[in-house]
Design an enzyme around this catalytic site. Structure first.
Site, PDB file in Angstrom:
ATOM      1  N   ARG A   1      -5.073   2.882  12.186  1.00  0.00           N
ATOM      2  CA  ARG A   1      -4.778   1.479  12.488  1.00  0.00           C
ATOM      3  C   ARG A   1      -5.639   0.962  13.629  1.00  0.00           C
ATOM      4  NH1 ARG A   1       0.819   1.780  10.351  1.00  0.00           N
ATOM      5  NH2 ARG A   1       1.694  -0.306  10.217  1.00  0.00           N
TER       6      ARG A   1
ATOM      7  N   ARG B   1      14.502  -3.456   7.352  1.00  0.00           N
ATOM      8  CA  ARG B   1      13.885  -2.769   8.494  1.00  0.00           C
ATOM      9  C   ARG B   1      13.927  -3.709   9.688  1.00  0.00           C
ATOM     10  NH1 ARG B   1       8.111  -0.243   6.660  1.00  0.00           N
ATOM     11  NH2 ARG B   1       7.585  -0.913   8.767  1.00  0.00           N
TER      12      ARG B   1
ATOM     13  N   ARG C   1      12.008  -7.444   1.374  1.00  0.00           N
ATOM     14  CA  ARG C   1      12.066  -6.009   1.066  1.00  0.00           C
ATOM     15  C   ARG C   1      13.161  -5.299   1.859  1.00  0.00           C
ATOM     16  NH1 ARG C   1       6.735  -2.873   3.474  1.00  0.00           N
ATOM     17  NH2 ARG C   1       7.301  -3.061   5.662  1.00  0.00           N
TER      18      ARG C   1
ATOM     19  N   LYS D   1       0.822  -1.217   0.000  1.00  0.00           N
ATOM     20  CA  LYS D   1       0.000   0.000   0.000  1.00  0.00           C
ATOM     21  C   LYS D   1       0.854   1.264   0.000  1.00  0.00           C
ATOM     22  CE  LYS D   1      -0.970  -0.277   4.962  1.00  0.00           C
ATOM     23  NZ  LYS D   1       0.108  -1.283   5.218  1.00  0.00           N
TER      24      LYS D   1
ATOM     25  N   ARG E   1       3.578  -8.255  13.955  1.00  0.00           N
ATOM     26  CA  ARG E   1       2.869  -7.175  13.240  1.00  0.00           C
ATOM     27  C   ARG E   1       1.587  -7.702  12.597  1.00  0.00           C
ATOM     28  NH1 ARG E   1       7.154  -5.151   9.293  1.00  0.00           N
ATOM     29  NH2 ARG E   1       5.661  -3.556   8.683  1.00  0.00           N
TER      30      ARG E   1
HETATM   31  P1  AMP Z   1       4.519   1.144   8.823  1.00  0.00           P
HETATM   32  O1  AMP Z   1       5.684   1.731   8.121  1.00  0.00           O
HETATM   33  O2  AMP Z   1       3.207   1.747   8.405  1.00  0.00           O
HETATM   34  O3  AMP Z   1       4.502  -0.368   8.768  1.00  0.00           O
HETATM   35  O4  AMP Z   1       4.670   1.539  10.375  1.00  0.00           O
HETATM   36  C1  AMP Z   1       5.790   1.100  11.122  1.00  0.00           C
HETATM   37  C2  AMP Z   1       5.454   1.145  12.589  1.00  0.00           C
HETATM   38  O5  AMP Z   1       5.159   2.499  12.986  1.00  0.00           O
HETATM   39  C3  AMP Z   1       4.238   0.347  13.028  1.00  0.00           C
HETATM   40  O6  AMP Z   1       4.504  -1.030  13.219  1.00  0.00           O
HETATM   41  C4  AMP Z   1       3.887   1.050  14.344  1.00  0.00           C
HETATM   42  O7  AMP Z   1       4.783   0.697  15.369  1.00  0.00           O
HETATM   43  C5  AMP Z   1       4.141   2.523  13.986  1.00  0.00           C
HETATM   44  N1  AMP Z   1       2.929   3.137  13.405  1.00  0.00           N
HETATM   45  C6  AMP Z   1       2.792   3.680  12.173  1.00  0.00           C
HETATM   46  N2  AMP Z   1       1.568   4.154  11.981  1.00  0.00           N
HETATM   47  C7  AMP Z   1       0.878   3.912  13.122  1.00  0.00           C
HETATM   48  C8  AMP Z   1      -0.461   4.151  13.543  1.00  0.00           C
HETATM   49  N3  AMP Z   1      -1.353   4.730  12.737  1.00  0.00           N
HETATM   50  N4  AMP Z   1      -0.805   3.757  14.810  1.00  0.00           N
HETATM   51  C9  AMP Z   1       0.072   3.181  15.634  1.00  0.00           C
HETATM   52  N5  AMP Z   1       1.348   2.908  15.290  1.00  0.00           N
HETATM   53  C10 AMP Z   1       1.763   3.270  14.042  1.00  0.00           C
END
Ligand code: AMP
Length: 230
Positions: free
Chosen positions: A90, A159, A129, A15, A170
């Protein structure tokens, strides 16, 4: 009316890549809360640094912090014609807060797109990735022997939260906290699903067409309403 898109889907659904492509094409900002936190960590921002331990474990950062970050971001003038949200909301509380923010933002309704991919494919994608250490670009899947980041030439690394054990956590957190957000949105006329288990080009095409369709819903609804009242 602005084009306000929310990209939903589990980690690894693609996404972020699709959100970036669509936002660039439409000239609206892509707002990725994960990228904002990672940028904040690189810049030494105290809120982001506090969030880092949770991120590294695959846990969610608290709603209050995330809503405040998005509220500030949506208040900037570059969102006047819309935005593409990636990674937010989320939780149902975040989705409720977003509805309030969009109502006060006053530039149009949300189009919600859910990108679906089978779980075994998600695990495979996340294992391969890579992300650029310098600019945060995601490069997936990793090309063996790739010179570096396609955008800035920086070093590509995995990452911390794409480590196999953290990925499982996750996905668990996604099922527990984020899947209910889909139920929150599902009955809306502008909710759409896209098959994410195709080539990025095919996903992009499908995405464009469903967003086109979904964003026409409120407009045509409005027109037929006004015709009826004529
Ligand atoms: P992402 O890059 O979107 O996978 O986000 C990486 C990490 O950032 C997630 O696993 C959460 O720890 C934190 N994170 C990002 N967006 C949110 C959100 N909307 N609510 C809570 N934690 C978030």
């Amino acid at each position: 009316m602005g084009l306000n898109v929310v990209m939903m889907g589990p980690p690894g659904a693609g996404k972020g890549t699709q959100a970036a492509r669509f936002a660039r094409q439409r000239g609206v900002p892509k707002i990725s809360t994960g990228d904002m936190l990672r940028d904040g960590i690189r810049d030494g921002n105290s809120v982001a640094l506090e969030a880092k331990a949770l991120m590294d474990m695959g846990q969610l950062v608290d709603d209050r912090t995330m809503i405040a970050i998005v509220q500030e971001r949506l208040s900037r003038s570059d969102t006047a014609h819309g935005f593409v949200l990636d990674g937010f909301p989320r939780t149902v509380s975040q989705a409720e807060a977003l509805d309030r923010l969009v109502a006060s933002h006053g530039n149009g309704p949300l189009v919600i797109v859910n990108v679906t991919v089978p779980e075994d494919e998600l695990v495979r994608r996340l294992a391969t990735r890579r992300i650029c250490e310098s600019c945060g670009t995601t490069a997936d899947p990793v090309v063996p022997g790739a010179a570096g980041c396609p955008v800035c030439g920086g070093t590509l690394v995995q990452r911390i939260d794409d480590d196999a054990r953290v990925v499982l956590e996750r996905l668990r957190v996604y099922e527990e906290s984020t899947r209910p957000v889909l139920e929150y949105y599902r009955s809306r006329p502008a909710f759409r699903a896209v098959n994410g288990a195709q080539s990025p080009e095919c996903v992009a095409q499908e995405l464009e067409s469903v967003i086109e369709q979904a964003s026409a819903v409120p407009a045509s609804f409005g027109r037929s309403q006004s015709r009826e009242s004529e």
